[in-house]
Design a protein around this motif. Sequence first.
Motif, PDB file in Angstrom:
ATOM      1  N   GLU A  40       0.695  -1.127   0.030  1.00 28.33           N
ATOM      2  CA  GLU A  40      -0.248  -0.257   0.143  1.00 28.33           C
ATOM      3  C   GLU A  40       0.688   1.052  -0.252  1.00 28.33           C
ATOM      4  OE1 GLU A  40      -2.365   0.072   3.418  1.00 28.33           O
ATOM      5  OE2 GLU A  40      -3.896  -2.046   2.090  1.00 28.33           O
ATOM      6  N   ASP A  41       2.209   0.874  -0.140  1.00 22.79           N
ATOM      7  CA  ASP A  41       3.016   2.242  -0.005  1.00 22.79           C
ATOM      8  C   ASP A  41       2.613   3.196  -0.906  1.00 22.79           C
ATOM      9  OD1 ASP A  41       4.614   1.297   2.463  1.00 22.79           O
ATOM     10  OD2 ASP A  41       5.656  -0.380   0.953  1.00 22.79           O
ATOM     11  N   ALA A  42       2.843   4.279  -1.352  1.00 20.09           N
ATOM     12  CA  ALA A  42       2.776   5.250  -2.070  1.00 20.09           C
ATOM     13  C   ALA A  42       3.816   4.842  -3.903  1.00 20.09           C
ATOM     14  CB  ALA A  42       2.712   7.128  -2.044  1.00 20.09           C
ATOM     15  N   CYS A  43       4.536   4.234  -3.157  1.00 19.90           N
ATOM     16  CA  CYS A  43       6.079   4.346  -4.519  1.00 19.90           C
ATOM     17  C   CYS A  43       6.713   2.810  -3.803  1.00 19.90           C
ATOM     18  CB  CYS A  43       6.849   5.065  -4.796  1.00 19.90           C
ATOM     19  SG  CYS A  43       7.630   4.683  -6.154  1.00 19.90           S
ATOM     20  N   ALA A  44       6.804   1.775  -4.495  1.00 18.55           N
ATOM     21  CA  ALA A  44       7.550   1.474  -4.241  1.00 18.55           C
ATOM     22  C   ALA A  44       8.154   0.536  -5.696  1.00 18.55           C
ATOM     23  CB  ALA A  44       6.404  -0.691  -3.747  1.00 18.55           C
ATOM     24  N   PHE A  45       9.408  -0.212  -4.776  1.00 19.14           N
ATOM     25  CA  PHE A  45       9.917  -1.602  -6.141  1.00 19.14           C
ATOM     26  C   PHE A  45       9.877  -3.068  -5.982  1.00 19.14           C
ATOM     27  CE2 PHE A  45      12.497   2.430  -6.719  1.00 19.14           C
ATOM     28  CZ  PHE A  45      12.695   2.390  -8.101  1.00 19.14           C
ATOM     29  N   LEU A  46       9.228  -3.703  -6.263  1.00 15.92           N
ATOM     30  CA  LEU A  46       8.787  -5.051  -6.749  1.00 15.92           C
ATOM     31  C   LEU A  46      10.109  -5.871  -7.327  1.00 15.92           C
ATOM     32  CD1 LEU A  46       7.482  -7.909  -5.604  1.00 15.92           C
ATOM     33  CD2 LEU A  46       6.131  -7.131  -7.803  1.00 15.92           C
ATOM     34  N   ASN A  47      10.930  -6.872  -6.771  1.00 18.52           N
ATOM     35  CA  ASN A  47      11.577  -7.476  -7.302  1.00 18.52           C
ATOM     36  C   ASN A  47      11.724  -8.872  -7.225  1.00 18.52           C
ATOM     37  OD1 ASN A  47      14.322  -4.905  -7.737  1.00 18.52           O
ATOM     38  ND2 ASN A  47      13.596  -4.780  -5.797  1.00 18.52           N
ATOM     39  N   SER A  48      12.214  -9.658  -8.226  1.00 17.05           N
ATOM     40  CA  SER A  48      12.368 -11.075  -7.987  1.00 17.05           C
ATOM     41  C   SER A  48      12.864 -11.744  -6.704  1.00 17.05           C
ATOM     42  CB  SER A  48      12.464 -11.470  -9.031  1.00 17.05           C
ATOM     43  OG  SER A  48      13.728 -11.410  -9.635  1.00 17.05           O
ATOM     44  N   HIS A  49      14.553 -10.739  -6.090  1.00 14.72           N
ATOM     45  CA  HIS A  49      14.648 -11.665  -5.186  1.00 14.72           C
ATOM     46  C   HIS A  49      16.123  -9.685  -4.932  1.00 14.72           C
ATOM     47  CE1 HIS A  49      17.183 -12.322  -9.018  1.00 14.72           C
ATOM     48  NE2 HIS A  49      18.972 -12.125  -8.611  1.00 14.72           N
ATOM     49  N   LEU A  50      16.484 -10.404  -3.977  1.00 15.26           N
ATOM     50  CA  LEU A  50      18.064  -9.432  -3.486  1.00 15.26           C
ATOM     51  C   LEU A  50      19.112 -10.194  -4.107  1.00 15.26           C
ATOM     52  CD1 LEU A  50      18.416  -7.604  -1.084  1.00 15.26           C
ATOM     53  CD2 LEU A  50      19.341  -8.923  -0.091  1.00 15.26           C
ATOM     54  N   ASP A  51      19.203  -9.274  -5.571  1.00 15.31           N
ATOM     55  CA  ASP A  51      20.736  -9.247  -6.138  1.00 15.31           C
ATOM     56  C   ASP A  51      21.341  -7.810  -5.643  1.00 15.31           C
ATOM     57  OD1 ASP A  51      22.823 -10.551  -7.406  1.00 15.31           O
ATOM     58  OD2 ASP A  51      21.400  -9.609  -9.032  1.00 15.31           O
ATOM     59  N   LEU A  52      21.761  -7.008  -5.108  1.00 13.55           N
ATOM     60  CA  LEU A  52      22.645  -6.392  -4.891  1.00 13.55           C
ATOM     61  C   LEU A  52      24.124  -5.630  -5.915  1.00 13.55           C
ATOM     62  CD1 LEU A  52      22.844  -5.762  -1.299  1.00 13.55           C
ATOM     63  CD2 LEU A  52      21.215  -5.112  -2.108  1.00 13.55           C
ATOM     64  N   LEU A  53      24.405  -6.738  -6.105  1.00 15.00           N
ATOM     65  CA  LEU A  53      25.839  -6.375  -7.390  1.00 15.00           C
ATOM     66  C   LEU A  53      25.408  -7.550  -8.680  1.00 15.00           C
ATOM     67  CD1 LEU A  53      28.315  -7.743  -4.819  1.00 15.00           C
ATOM     68  CD2 LEU A  53      27.602  -5.233  -5.183  1.00 15.00           C
ATOM     69  N   GLY A  54      24.191  -7.876  -8.247  1.00 19.55           N
ATOM     70  CA  GLY A  54      24.190  -8.242 -10.416  1.00 19.55           C
ATOM     71  C   GLY A  54      24.297  -9.272 -10.230  1.00 19.55           C
ATOM     72  N   PHE A  55      24.985 -10.654  -9.315  1.00 11.49           N
ATOM     73  CA  PHE A  55      25.562 -11.749  -9.734  1.00 11.49           C
ATOM     74  C   PHE A  55      25.407 -12.809  -9.153  1.00 11.49           C
ATOM     75  CE2 PHE A  55      29.736  -8.684  -8.525  1.00 11.49           C
ATOM     76  CZ  PHE A  55      29.992  -9.360  -9.883  1.00 11.49           C
ATOM     77  N   THR A  56      23.132 -13.132  -8.552  1.00 14.92           N
ATOM     78  CA  THR A  56      23.081 -14.122  -8.569  1.00 14.92           C
ATOM     79  C   THR A  56      21.579 -14.575  -9.085  1.00 14.92           C
ATOM     80  OG1 THR A  56      21.794 -12.932  -6.621  1.00 14.92           O
ATOM     81  CG2 THR A  56      24.068 -14.382  -6.090  1.00 14.92           C
ATOM     82  N   ASP A  57      20.915 -15.336  -8.911  1.00 16.70           N
ATOM     83  CA  ASP A  57      19.719 -15.824  -9.867  1.00 16.70           C
ATOM     84  C   ASP A  57      18.417 -15.462  -8.938  1.00 16.70           C
ATOM     85  OD1 ASP A  57      20.891 -15.063 -12.466  1.00 16.70           O
ATOM     86  OD2 ASP A  57      21.122 -17.630 -12.974  1.00 16.70           O
ATOM     87  N   TYR A  58      17.318 -15.408  -9.271  1.00 19.61           N
ATOM     88  CA  TYR A  58      16.619 -15.939  -8.273  1.00 19.61           C
ATOM     89  C   TYR A  58      16.278 -17.420  -8.288  1.00 19.61           C
ATOM     90  CZ  TYR A  58      14.341 -17.717 -12.632  1.00 19.61           C
ATOM     91  OH  TYR A  58      13.613 -17.640 -14.103  1.00 19.61           O
ATOM     92  N   SER A  59      15.543 -17.957  -6.802  1.00 19.14           N
ATOM     93  CA  SER A  59      15.593 -19.305  -6.087  1.00 19.14           C
ATOM     94  C   SER A  59      14.673 -20.811  -6.854  1.00 19.14           C
ATOM     95  CB  SER A  59      15.056 -19.587  -4.758  1.00 19.14           C
ATOM     96  OG  SER A  59      16.194 -18.489  -3.994  1.00 19.14           O
ATOM     97  N   ASN A  60      15.180 -21.116  -6.968  1.00 20.98           N
ATOM     98  CA  ASN A  60      13.751 -22.745  -7.641  1.00 20.98           C
ATOM     99  C   ASN A  60      13.015 -22.566  -6.189  1.00 20.98           C
ATOM    100  OD1 ASN A  60      15.271 -23.147 -10.147  1.00 20.98           O
ATOM    101  ND2 ASN A  60      17.077 -24.446  -8.428  1.00 20.98           N
ATOM    102  N   ASN A  61      11.498 -23.471  -6.516  1.00 22.07           N
ATOM    103  CA  ASN A  61      10.936 -23.412  -5.762  1.00 22.07           C
ATOM    104  C   ASN A  61      10.025 -22.489  -5.577  1.00 22.07           C
ATOM    105  OD1 ASN A  61      11.071 -26.261  -6.809  1.00 22.07           O
ATOM    106  ND2 ASN A  61      13.005 -26.393  -5.613  1.00 22.07           N
ATOM    107  N   VAL A  62      10.337 -21.197  -6.084  1.00 15.82           N
ATOM    108  CA  VAL A  62       9.916 -20.129  -4.852  1.00 15.82           C
ATOM    109  C   VAL A  62       7.948 -20.182  -5.762  1.00 15.82           C
ATOM    110  CG1 VAL A  62       9.225 -18.031  -5.247  1.00 15.82           C
ATOM    111  CG2 VAL A  62      11.555 -18.701  -5.424  1.00 15.82           C
TER     112      VAL A  62
END
Length: 160
Positions: A27-49
Amino acid sequence: MKISCFADYMDPDLGSAFGGVCNKRVEDACAFLNSHLDLLGFTDYSNNVDCMMVFDAGKMAGAKFKFEWQFFNLEAGDCSKDYLAIYDADMSAISSSNLVGKFCGHNGVNFNGTPTDRYMTMVFHTDGSNTKSGFRLKATRYEPGKQLVTKTSQSTKLKI
């Protein structure tokens, strides 16, 4: 009015300490929705989500969310393995009749803009095989006819 954007992540493996949440109402006025946390751009999202989030623009007359995709990269194919399904409805009312689309692959989302209702539900599903870099979208709540200035870490934008 300046609004700060907050980030939520749809990968429950992260735990709540890192913002990993499912079945949440945004319900925030502005939000970013991400598939997963990846601060440095090196990881993929998890399996079985299996994760669902609903954007609720609230009871303000005519209020809706505007969605802007930053990037999108899920496992390609017929969207039966990894996908993001988008519904123009509250999470308790999703059905095939209000399915906006089921998206997968690279740059697979052909949905930008606003829902017809005050709710927009996102369902993120991954199987146990391949993973990719995921997705990020920005959602900004607005009332038609009013100006809204959003401030992100990169720039300030005017939305009408």
